[in-house]
Design an enzyme around this catalytic site. Structure first.
Site, PDB file in Angstrom:
ATOM      1  CG  ASP A 174      -1.802   1.260   1.154  1.00  0.00           C
ATOM      2  OD1 ASP A 174      -2.668   1.288   0.250  1.00  0.00           O
ATOM      3  OD2 ASP A 174      -1.599   2.217   1.934  1.00  0.00           O
ATOM      4  CE  LYS A 210      -3.669   4.758   0.049  1.00  0.00           C
ATOM      5  NZ  LYS A 210      -2.347   4.604   0.647  1.00  0.00           N
ATOM      6  CE1 TYR A 231       0.356   7.706   3.024  1.00  0.00           C
ATOM      7  CE2 TYR A 231       0.800   5.487   2.265  1.00  0.00           C
ATOM      8  CZ  TYR A 231      -0.065   6.411   2.789  1.00  0.00           C
ATOM      9  OH  TYR A 231      -1.350   6.036   3.099  1.00  0.00           O
ATOM     10  CG  HIS A 256      -4.362   9.733   0.011  1.00  0.00           C
ATOM     11  ND1 HIS A 256      -2.999   9.685  -0.030  1.00  0.00           N
ATOM     12  CD2 HIS A 256      -4.700   9.218   1.211  1.00  0.00           C
ATOM     13  CE1 HIS A 256      -2.535   9.152   1.097  1.00  0.00           C
ATOM     14  NE2 HIS A 256      -3.552   8.873   1.864  1.00  0.00           N
TER      15      HIS A 256
END
Ligand SMILES: NC(=O)c1ccc[n+]([C@@H]2O[C@H](COP(=O)([O-])OP(=O)(O)OC[C@H]3O[C@@H](n4cnc5c(N)ncnc54)[C@H](OP(=O)(O)O)[C@@H]3O)[C@@H](O)[C@H]2O)c1
Length: 322
Positions: A51, A85, A56, A118
Site C-alpha cells: 500500500d 493514491k 508518503y 486519497h
C-alpha cells in the site's frame, strides 16, 4: 468472502487480504533503508500487496526493492498488487495523470493495480514535494468537482496505467456522487477500520455496492501522534489481550484476523522483521461468532485519523454521521 480467504475479489482480478503499509510518518518511524528492507522481508514472508501513496515519500525505496526481487526471479510483476493514491494537491484534472506517471516512475513499474483518490479534499498545487503538500492553511483549499477528478482517474484506467480505480476517506454521500457519474465504478475504498472504529455504515454501504474495503491503520497506529500523546489503542486493550492469551496468538494477529473476518483487507505497516512475519500469519486460525461479537462490542466510534487541518474544507469527510 470465504473466512479463510487470503484474497478479495475485485472487478479486475484479486486483492490479497494482507498488504504492507508503507507510511513511515515521513521517516519518523522508519528510515528509507528500513522501509526498503521491510519490503524485501515482506516479499520473503509471502506478502504480495503493498500500500503506497505519492504523499508518503516512500515509493522510491518500495520500487527499488520490488525491482530487485523481480530481477532476482523471486517474484514477477504480475504477482504483486500495488496500490498508490492521488494526493489532494493534484486534484486539478490537468495534474492527475502527471501524478500517476510520477508514482509509476518512483515505483519502477508501468502500471499499478489500484489507484485511489486519497481524500475528497482538493488543495492548491505546490509542486511534487511531500512536505509542501501538507499545508494546514485554509487558503490552500482548492475544490474541483469530484466528478471531474474521477473522469481523470477513469482516463488513467483507460490508458492502462492502473488496473483498478477507487476511493479513500470518502463519505457515503461522496461515494454516491462517484457512482452516479462514473463509467468505471470505484472497486475499492480505503478507510479507517479498527476494533475501536468499526465504521459500520460506510463498510456496509460500500460492500453492498460491490466494492472491496481496505482497513487502514488496522492496529490503531501506535505511532500516530495521538497515541504517542498517551491515548491507548486496541493493541493494549484488556479484552483483546485476554483473547490473545486464550488463542495463543498475538493481539495484532487477533485484530488483523478480526478485520479480515469482518470482510475487509488489512494493510498493517511494520519495519520490524518479526512483526512483518507475524502480521501475515493470520490464516491458520479463526475467531468464533462469539469472539467476533465480543471484539465488535469494543467499538468506540472514535476515529484516529481526523485530518483536523482540513476541518473547514467544503468536502471534509469526517463529520458525516456514523
Ligand atoms: N488512506 C489513508 O488515508 C491512510 C491513512 C493512514 C494509513 N494508511 C495506510 O495504512 C497503513 C497502516 O497504517 P498505520 O501505519 O498508521 O498504522 P498501523 O498499521 O495500525 O500501525 C503501524 C505501527 O504499528 C507497529 N506494529 C506493526 N505490527 C505490529 C505488531 N505485530 N505488534 C505491535 N506493533 C506493531 C509498527 O511499528 P514498527 O514499524 O516499528 O514495527 C507501526 O509503527 C499505512 O502505512 C498506510 O499505508 C492509509
Amino acid at each position: 468472502m470465504d473466512l479463510h480467504s487470503r484474497q478479495l475479489t475485485l472487478g479486475s482480478g484479486i486483492m490479497p487480504s494482507v498488504g504492507l503499509g508503507t507510511f513511515t510518518f515521513f521517516g519518523k518511524h522508519g528510515s528509507p533503508d528500513e522501509m526498503e528492507s521491510a519490503v524485501g522481508l515482506a516479499i520473503d514472508a509471502g506478502y504480495r500487496h503493498f500500500d503506497c501513496a505519492w504523499v508518503y515519500g516512500t515509493q522510491g525505496v518500495v520500487g527499488r526493492m520490488l525491482e530487485k526481487k523481480i530481477n532476482e526471479g523471486v517474484i514477477e510483476r504480475e504477482d504483486v498488487f500495488i496500490t498508490t493514491k492521488l494526493w489532494n494537491t493534484h486534484h486539478n484534472p490537468k495534474l492527475v495523470l502527471g501524478e500517476l506517471k510520477e508514482s509509476l516512475n518512483q515505483l519502477r513499474t508501468n502500471y499499478v493495480d489500484m489507484f485511489l483518490m486519497h481524500y475528497p479534499t482538493g488543495q492548491r498545487d505546490q509542486g511534487f514535494s511531500g512536505e509542501l503538500a501538507l499545508s494546514t492553511d485554509t487558503k490552500d483549499y482548492e475544490c474541483y468537482p469530484l466528478e471531474d477528478v474521477w473522469k481523470e482517474m477513469e482516463r488513467c484506467h483507460q490508458l492502462g496505467l492502473t488496473k483498478n480505480i477507487g476511493l479513500s476517506n470518502f463519505t457515503i454521500d461522496q461515494t454516491k456522487i462517484i457512482f452516479d457519474c462514473c463509467t468505471i465504478k470505484p472497486s475499492n475504498i480505503q478507510i479507517e477500520v479498527t476494533p475501536y472504529f468499526l465504521n459500520e455504515r460506510l463498510v456496509k454501504f460500500c460492500i453492498g455496492r460491490g466494492m472491496t474495503v481496505t482497513s487502514y491503520c488496522p492496529l490503531g497506529s501506535p505511532t500516530h501522534p495521538v497515541r504517542l500523546a498517551g491515548e491507548k489503542g486496541p493493541l493494549e486493550d484488556p479484552v483483546l489481550m485476554e483473547m490473545s492469551k486464550e488463542k495463543g496468538k498475538s493481539v495484532a494477529q487477533i485484530i488483523l484476523r478480526f478485520l479480515i473476518q469482518y470482510g475487509t483487507s488489512v494493510i498493517p505497516k511494520s519495519v520490524t522483521p518479526s512483526r512483518i512475519k507475524e502480521n501475515i500469519n493470520v490464516f491458520d486460525f479463526e475467531l468464533t461468532e462469539k469472539e467476533m461479537q465480543s471484539i465488535k462490542s469494543l467499538n468506540k466510534n472514535k476515529r484516529l485519523y481526523n485530518e483536523i487541518r482540513l476541518k473547514h474544507h467544503p468536502e471534509y469527510p469526517f463529520d458525516a454521521p456514523l
